[in-house]
Scaffold this motif. Structure first.
Motif, PDB file in Angstrom:
ATOM      1  N   GLN A 582       0.862  -1.174   0.000  1.00  0.00           N
ATOM      2  CA  GLN A 582       0.000   0.000   0.000  1.00  0.00           C
ATOM      3  C   GLN A 582       0.897   1.221   0.000  1.00  0.00           C
ATOM      4  O   GLN A 582       2.076   1.145   0.366  1.00  0.00           O
ATOM      5  N   HIS A 583       0.337   2.341  -0.403  1.00  0.00           N
ATOM      6  CA  HIS A 583       1.173   3.535  -0.472  1.00  0.00           C
ATOM      7  C   HIS A 583       0.514   4.712   0.223  1.00  0.00           C
ATOM      8  O   HIS A 583      -0.701   4.899   0.179  1.00  0.00           O
ATOM      9  N   ALA A 584       1.361   5.485   0.902  1.00  0.00           N
ATOM     10  CA  ALA A 584       1.009   6.761   1.509  1.00  0.00           C
ATOM     11  C   ALA A 584       2.309   7.548   1.605  1.00  0.00           C
ATOM     12  O   ALA A 584       3.399   6.961   1.497  1.00  0.00           O
ATOM     13  N   PRO A 585       2.244   8.863   1.775  1.00  0.00           N
ATOM     14  CA  PRO A 585       3.493   9.631   1.877  1.00  0.00           C
ATOM     15  C   PRO A 585       4.451   9.112   2.949  1.00  0.00           C
ATOM     16  O   PRO A 585       5.672   9.206   2.786  1.00  0.00           O
ATOM     17  N   LEU A 586       3.916   8.534   4.020  1.00  0.00           N
ATOM     18  CA  LEU A 586       4.788   7.980   5.057  1.00  0.00           C
ATOM     19  C   LEU A 586       5.697   6.886   4.496  1.00  0.00           C
ATOM     20  O   LEU A 586       6.853   6.746   4.924  1.00  0.00           O
ATOM     21  N   VAL A 587       5.190   6.108   3.536  1.00  0.00           N
ATOM     22  CA  VAL A 587       6.001   5.039   2.943  1.00  0.00           C
ATOM     23  C   VAL A 587       7.238   5.627   2.267  1.00  0.00           C
ATOM     24  O   VAL A 587       8.338   5.051   2.339  1.00  0.00           O
ATOM     25  N   ASP A 588       7.090   6.786   1.627  1.00  0.00           N
ATOM     26  CA  ASP A 588       8.250   7.427   1.007  1.00  0.00           C
ATOM     27  C   ASP A 588       9.289   7.811   2.057  1.00  0.00           C
ATOM     28  O   ASP A 588      10.496   7.721   1.809  1.00  0.00           O
ATOM     29  N   CYS A 589       8.822   8.244   3.237  1.00  0.00           N
ATOM     30  CA  CYS A 589       9.749   8.553   4.335  1.00  0.00           C
ATOM     31  C   CYS A 589      10.465   7.289   4.801  1.00  0.00           C
ATOM     32  O   CYS A 589      11.684   7.296   5.024  1.00  0.00           O
ATOM     33  N   ILE A 590       9.712   6.197   4.948  1.00  0.00           N
ATOM     34  CA  ILE A 590      10.302   4.941   5.405  1.00  0.00           C
ATOM     35  C   ILE A 590      11.347   4.449   4.416  1.00  0.00           C
ATOM     36  O   ILE A 590      12.394   3.908   4.801  1.00  0.00           O
ATOM     37  N   ARG A 591      11.104   4.661   3.130  1.00  0.00           N
ATOM     38  CA  ARG A 591      12.060   4.191   2.112  1.00  0.00           C
ATOM     39  C   ARG A 591      13.357   4.991   2.105  1.00  0.00           C
ATOM     40  O   ARG A 591      14.342   4.550   1.532  1.00  0.00           O
ATOM     41  N   THR A 592      13.364   6.172   2.726  1.00  0.00           N
ATOM     42  CA  THR A 592      14.639   6.877   2.863  1.00  0.00           C
ATOM     43  C   THR A 592      15.523   6.176   3.890  1.00  0.00           C
ATOM     44  O   THR A 592      16.750   6.345   3.878  1.00  0.00           O
ATOM     45  N   ARG A 593      14.906   5.382   4.760  1.00  0.00           N
ATOM     46  CA  ARG A 593      15.670   4.610   5.750  1.00  0.00           C
ATOM     47  C   ARG A 593      15.885   3.171   5.294  1.00  0.00           C
ATOM     48  O   ARG A 593      16.975   2.614   5.479  1.00  0.00           O
TER      49      ARG A 593
END
Length: 609
Positions: A582-593
């Motif tokens: 699933q996708h939400a802007p938080l996922v983009d933050c998590i992918r930076t880590r």
């Protein structure tokens, strides 16, 4: 005159110059009678009179010392203070803290630093109407509730430290005693919180976590030497000993009509206490918790952190000290505020160390490992680059920044940050590359810097590869990384014959303290479904696929320009068979880590706004 007599004499002279001269030493009755007869019949010469005055002053000084030794538990209050005011100052001296009011100059400087000269009434209202309180909702009872939009950066930073104490501070493990520079290596293989049932937390456990968190942040700002605690003088100067202010209604009544619109307003109502002992600071904070729960709580804590750091040091930390710390026009907490609370310095950037711009100019970033970290949506949009200090904190807790809000991401188990051999190798190479990157996170370095990276990481590139990478005069990270993936481990690369470097699956939790409608928690009555207004806690299942093999990496790079987000998700599924994504802007933050992480959750998507 003997040395000790000279000392007594000098002390006597000083005492004689005070507002209340010392009382001369009393003679015994017989001595007094004899003295009266002599003085009555003979007139003293000037020399004799001087010697007698000197002896009397010396005697008075000696008696003063004896009285002071006898009453050592009752310090003398300077300035002739007496009664209740004197007892209050004595209490401050005994407890090891200094209590004072700000000067008008300090108050003006403080107000200008925080709000600037053109702050709106709505922003001032936001910052004057946000207390530090736990949620009354059982499922989010470990979280601090946010009502106003501006102070979220302050609340999120405190929240991150509160979670550290709730999740990872057990009876047998005191996190405050661990050296800050040991990082994750100081932890056990896996340390975890036994349950995600936060409704079972007692009020006492939460209160202790909050007090210890506030104390740790303030001493962090004070370079471990001091903590300054700001409170309101309208509530009385003896908060620690007065039980009357512990009642919320009494405090609310005292705050009726109080507004902070200028430095003068701050100077009139603010009182600060400086502590050098953590024990006394904890006691002071415990007594003042009702004040911080009041509508002025978030602003008072920000002021405490700024004063703990020191206003001049705060301005020296910043790249542009002319800008207010609370950003216009919406009154959000700046990155400098968040960095101050997380790392003890009000620097404006999130990369590691500082960046040399040449000519003696530097941009300042995070200078040390931190207890709790920071991730931001802006990195996924290529506006900045978060360094390893913030990205890999000591504990798996991160403040998450979006364009307008701060929330908190955390794990219950420290093993989510454990790295295998190849991950550690990648981190080592990436850190060495970033240290040479003077482009502001652009992902390229000079040839000279590149040779330094190769030496530091012990990477042995074939001559043709080295010449190819250096042919343009600068080296791009993505091109260098392709070469590393194709380079055998014996030469310092990551080529692995197995092609499978380990898939990770773990849980993360996201907390948004601002009250929002929660359709999943709706209540039913005769009028139908009513969305429940409460903070939001979301559990995410995170699956991190195995590392790319060189072939997969090359295929992904060549097709990246034509690939959509859905195609990328499908590719992840083919490689690692993860959970449905699933996708939400938080996922983009998590992918930076965790690059290429795939996330899923139940119910409403996690919100970072």
């Amino acid at each position: 005159m003997a040395d000790h007599e000279e000392e007594d004499f000098q002390m006597a002279i000083r005492m004689s110059m005070q507002h209340s001269p010392p009382e001369p030493k009393r003679s015994k009755p017989r001595d007094a009678a004899i003295s009266g007869v002599v003085l009555g019949s003979l007139e003293e010469s000037p020399e004799a009179k001087s010697r007698r005055s000197q002896r009397e002053l010396m005697a008075a000084a000696a008696e003063k010392r004896m009285m002071a030794a006898k009453n050592a538990s009752s310090p003398v209050v300077k300035g002739g203070k007496s009664g209740e005011a004197g007892r209050k100052e004595v209490s401050c001296l005994e407890s090891g803290n200094l209590s004072k009011e700000l000067s008008l100059e300090e108050a003006d400087q403080l107000f200008f630093m925080v709000f600037g000269n053109e702050v709106s009434n709505s922003v001032l209202a936001q910052w004057s109407n946000q207390g530090i309180r736990f949620s009354s909702d059982p499922e989010t009872s470990m979280g601090l509730v946010q009502h106003e939009g501006g102070p979220c950066g302050v609340l999120a930073a405190i929240q991150a430290f509160v979670l550290k104490y709730i999740l990872f501070h057990g009876e047998s493990k005191d996190v405050t005693t661990m050296p800050h520079n040991q990082g994750l290596s100081a932890l056990s293989k896996s340390q975890s919180f036994p349950s995600n049932d936060f409704s079972s937390l007692s009020e006492d456990v939460k209160a202790r976590a909050l007090i210890r968190s506030m104390c740790e942040i303030l001493f962090l700002c004070g370079s471990s030497r001091k903590a300054v605690i700001a409170t309101l003088s309208v509530l009385g100067n003896d908060n620690q000993h007065s039980k009357g202010i512990s009642d919320d209604e009494a405090i609310a009544k005292e705050l009726e009509g109080l507004s902070i619109e200028s430095g003068l307003d701050l100077q009139k109502v603010l009182r600060v206490e400086t502590y050098t002992s953590q024990t006394s600071a904890l006691q002071g904070l415990e007594a003042m918790i009702p004040v911080y729960q009041s509508r002025m709580g978030a602003l008072l804590f920000l002021i405490s952190a700024l004063l703990s750091r020191g206003l001049n040091l705060v301005q020296a930390d910043r790249d542009d000290p002319s800008l207010p710390l609370v950003t216009a026009p919406f009154g959000h907490a700046s990155q400098e505020i968040v960095n101050l609370l997380l790392g003890g310095e009000a620097v404006p950037n999130v990369f590691d160390g500082r960046m040399d711009l040449g000519g003696g100019m530097f941009l300042k970033g995070i200078s040390r490992h931190v207890e709790v970290g920071f991730l931001t949506l802006l990195e996924s949009l290529n506006f900045c680059k978060v360094g390893q200090y913030l990205k890999c904190p000591k504990w798996p807790i991160w403040v998450v920044g979006s364009e307008s809000h701060y929330t908190v991401l955390f794990a219950l188990d420290t093993s989510v940050q454990n790295e295998n051999e190849l991950e550690e190798r990648e981190s080592q190479i990436h850190k060495a590359f970033d240290a040479q990157d003077q482009s502001g996170g652009g992902g390229f370095i000079s040839v000279e810097g590149f040779h330094h990276v190769l030496r530091e990481t012990n990477v042995k590139l074939p001559q043709e590869k080295l010449e190819h990478l250096c042919s343009t005069g600068f080296i791009v990270w993505s091109e260098f990384w392709q070469v590393i993936l194709e380079l055998d481990k014996s030469l310092g690369g990551l080529k692995d014959s197995s092609g499978c470097m380990g898939r990770k699956v773990f849980d993360l939790y996201h907390f948004n303290g601002i009250a929002k409608s929660d359709l999943n928690g709706s209540q039913v009555n005769t009028g139908g479904d009513i969305p429940l207004q409460r903070p939001r806690l979301t559990k995410l299942r995170v699956s991190v696929p195995p590392r790319w093999t060189p072939e997969e990496f090359m295929a992904d790079v060549s097709g990246s320009s034509a690939s959509s987000a859905n195609e990328s998700g499908a590719k992840d599924s083919e490689v690692s068979k993860p959970e449905p994504s699933q996708h939400a802007p938080l996922v983009d933050c998590i992918r930076t880590r965790w690059p290429r992480a795939v996330c899923s959750w139940l119910g409403d998507p996690p919100s970072i706004v």
